[in-house]
Write a protein that holds these residues in place. Structure first.
Motif, PDB file in Angstrom:
ATOM      1  N   THR A 255      53.290  85.079  44.245  1.00 44.13           N
ATOM      2  CA  THR A 255      54.471  85.765  43.972  1.00 44.13           C
ATOM      3  C   THR A 255      55.415  85.331  44.943  1.00 44.13           C
ATOM      4  O   THR A 255      55.141  84.721  45.863  1.00 44.13           O
ATOM      5  CB  THR A 255      54.158  87.182  43.945  1.00 44.13           C
ATOM      6  OG1 THR A 255      54.064  87.549  45.417  1.00 44.13           O
ATOM      7  CG2 THR A 255      53.211  87.684  43.383  1.00 44.13           C
ATOM      8  N   ARG A 256      56.689  85.551  44.320  1.00 45.77           N
ATOM      9  CA  ARG A 256      57.838  85.092  45.335  1.00 45.77           C
ATOM     10  C   ARG A 256      57.769  85.661  46.807  1.00 45.77           C
ATOM     11  O   ARG A 256      57.788  84.996  47.725  1.00 45.77           O
ATOM     12  CB  ARG A 256      59.312  85.110  44.708  1.00 45.77           C
ATOM     13  CG  ARG A 256      59.743  86.841  44.775  1.00 45.77           C
ATOM     14  CD  ARG A 256      61.184  86.526  44.110  1.00 45.77           C
ATOM     15  NE  ARG A 256      60.864  86.715  42.434  1.00 45.77           N
ATOM     16  CZ  ARG A 256      61.551  87.649  41.708  1.00 45.77           C
ATOM     17  NH1 ARG A 256      62.653  88.245  42.099  1.00 45.77           N
ATOM     18  NH2 ARG A 256      61.393  87.547  40.498  1.00 45.77           N
TER      19      ARG A 256
ATOM     20  N   LYS B 188      56.847  83.387  50.391  1.00 42.52           N
ATOM     21  CA  LYS B 188      58.178  83.259  50.989  1.00 42.52           C
ATOM     22  C   LYS B 188      57.986  82.623  52.599  1.00 42.52           C
ATOM     23  O   LYS B 188      58.679  81.758  53.269  1.00 42.52           O
ATOM     24  CB  LYS B 188      59.164  84.342  50.926  1.00 42.52           C
ATOM     25  CG  LYS B 188      58.837  85.672  51.719  1.00 42.52           C
ATOM     26  CD  LYS B 188      59.996  86.415  51.667  1.00 42.52           C
ATOM     27  CE  LYS B 188      59.648  87.735  52.423  1.00 42.52           C
ATOM     28  NZ  LYS B 188      59.767  89.105  51.801  1.00 42.52           N
TER      29      LYS B 188
END
Ligand code: BES
Ligand code: MN
Ligand code: ZN
Length: 462
Positions: A242-243, A247
């Motif tokens: 997922t983002r 990250k």
């Protein structure tokens, strides 16, 4: 401890003059409490030089208390403000090591940060003591190694591809005698059967490497192999993250950074133990050449792994490196350090690594070294019966079972590659403590260099 900030002093740092030393001693003897570790009181002296005096608490006065004091003091002074520290008589040498580590580590900033480097000049005034010199040298090497590990993990992945990481290590090793580096490129990895490293690195425009860095102090010493996960960026591959999950994934090579930095530090300290650091380096990328869920991979030891989730990539590259270490290097002890699972922080929170070993004495010595270094770890089990979680119908094992105990099962996966070395191996899942969300005592926001300090404490006892 007294920390004296010579604010605005035209002469800069220098030995603390006798009258000031006497004033400080009087001030300290009138204070009724030694102060909590990390508490700093600032006493302005508006009409005199130095322009302020800092009183820093060291709590019970153990090494950890002094480390906290050093970190708190360096955060209190401006980045360019000279600092003079007056140590009273009778401060033990290990306290000075803690203080110096705290000052250097708390003062760390990533070298490319817009704020620029700290230039604080620090003078420590103390009585003559040879033990102090040794403590300072050990602290200096430890801090420099930790800085290197932090710099490597903080470097953006656009810069930090596998070849770049290997080049940094080659350059560092060239400045120190007694070190050898070998870097394997894809052709050689293929010829020798490193199928896990090649599968994981196959989706990236920047191909994988296997880095081998050795410190050899001479004959007749023990040989320790340190394996570090070196995923220069972990997108999750086709099983994409997922983002939010992605990250911070430039830090997925923090294990490799720690083992390399500690090995360079071992050479600086000329530790009487042979050390080989192995870093499988790969970018877990998304592309047409990325490995797929369902692929069956042949690992270095000839066994096969069914990979159903390309995000469980760390264990595939570590498996090859561990199997190679056992087959070719015949060490006395093998440790691996890896940002291996998100489950590490689910089980233990932000500041504690998970420790796994079948060897009680090894587990105890590592936990003790971590405790002394200020890096906490907690031992979790390696239950034999959970090995069936790894069952695959088409290969020797499965890489990503979904029955829970994520960090434990990842450790069990690795244990399959230790062969007759299984009882002389420990694994540290350091996903959680590898990163600090904000400045916290001796940690600066960003990569923590976790493991470097523990290894430099532990290696002399290995
Ligand atoms: N690099 C990650 C683990 C990680 C997560 C490190 C968060 C630091 C912070 C690792 O490669 C990973 O993705 N692990 C998976 C394993 C799963 C697919 C079996 C995980 O933890 O979700
Ligand atoms: Mn992953
Ligand atoms: Zn990863």
């Amino acid at each position: 401890m007294f920390a004296v900030g010579a604010d605005g002093s035209p002469t800069g740092a220098g030995p603390v003059p006798a009258d000031l030393a006497a004033e400080l001693a009087a001030l300290l003897s009138s204070a009724d409490d030694p102060g909590q570790p990390g508490a700093v009181q600032v006493l302005p002296r508006p009409t005199r030089q130095p322009g302020k005096v800092l009183l820093a608490g060291v709590g019970p006065g153990d090494e950890a208390g002094w480390r906290a004091a050093g970190a708190a003091v360096i955060r209190t002074v401006r980045p360019d403000e000279p600092l003079q520290i007056q140590l009273l008589a009778g401060v033990p040498a290990d306290a000075l090591r803690g203080l110096a580590e705290g000052l250097w580590l708390g003062g760390y900033r990533f070298r490319d940060a817009p704020k620029g480097p700290r230039t604080t000049e620090i003078t420590i005034a103390a009585g003559e003591s040879q033990a102090y010199g040794q403590s300072l040298e050990t602290a200096r090497v430890t801090a420099a190694a930790t800085w290197l590990a932090r710099d490597l993990a903080n470097t953006p992945a656009s810069v930090k591809n596998p070849a770049w990481f290997a080049e940094q290590v080659v350059a560092e090793a060239a400045t120190r005698p007694g070190l050898t580096v070998t870097v394997r490129e894809p052709e050689q990895l293929a010829a020798e059967g490193f199928g896990g490293i090649l599968a994981v690195g196959g989706g990236s425009a920047t191909p994988p490497r296997l880095l081998e860095l050795s410190w050899d102090p001479g004959p007749a010493s023990r040989h320790v192999v340190l394996v570090g996960k070196g995923i220069t960026f972990d997108t999750g591959g086709l099983s994409i993250k997922t983002r939010d999950g992605m990250k911070l994934m430039k830090k997925d090579m923090s294990g490799a950074a720690a083992v390399v930095a500690a090995t360079l530090g071992a050479a600086d300290l000329r530790l009487p133990v042979r050390v080989t650091a192995l870093a499988p380096l790969a970018e877990n990328a998304v592309s047409g050449s990325a490995y797929r869920p369902g692929d069956v991979i042949t690992q270095y030891d000839g066994s096969t792994t069914e990979s159903t989730n390309s995000d469980a990539e760390g264990r595939l590259v570590l498996a090859d490196a561990l199997a190679y270490a056992v087959a070719e290097l015949r060490p006395d002890v093998v440790l691996d350090l890896a940002t291996l699972t998100g489950a590490n922080s689910v089980a233990l929170g932000k500041r504690t690594a998970a420790l796994y070993s079948h060897d009680d004495a090894l587990a105890r010595s590592l936990a003790a070294a971590g405790e002394a270094a200020g890096e906490r770890m907690w031992r979790l089990p390696l239950p034999d019966d959970y090995l069936d979680y790894l069952h695959s119908d088409i290969a020797d094992r499965h890489s990503s079972p979904t029955r829970g105990a994520g960090s434990v099962v990842a450790a069990l996966f690795l244990s399959e590659f230790l062969g007759d070395q299984l009882d002389r191996w420990a694994h540290l899942d350091m996903s959680a403590p590898s990163w600090a969300e904000q400045d916290d005592a001796d940690l600066s926001q960003g990569a923590t260099g976790w493991g470097t300090r523990t290894l430099l404490r532990w290696l002399p006892t290995a």
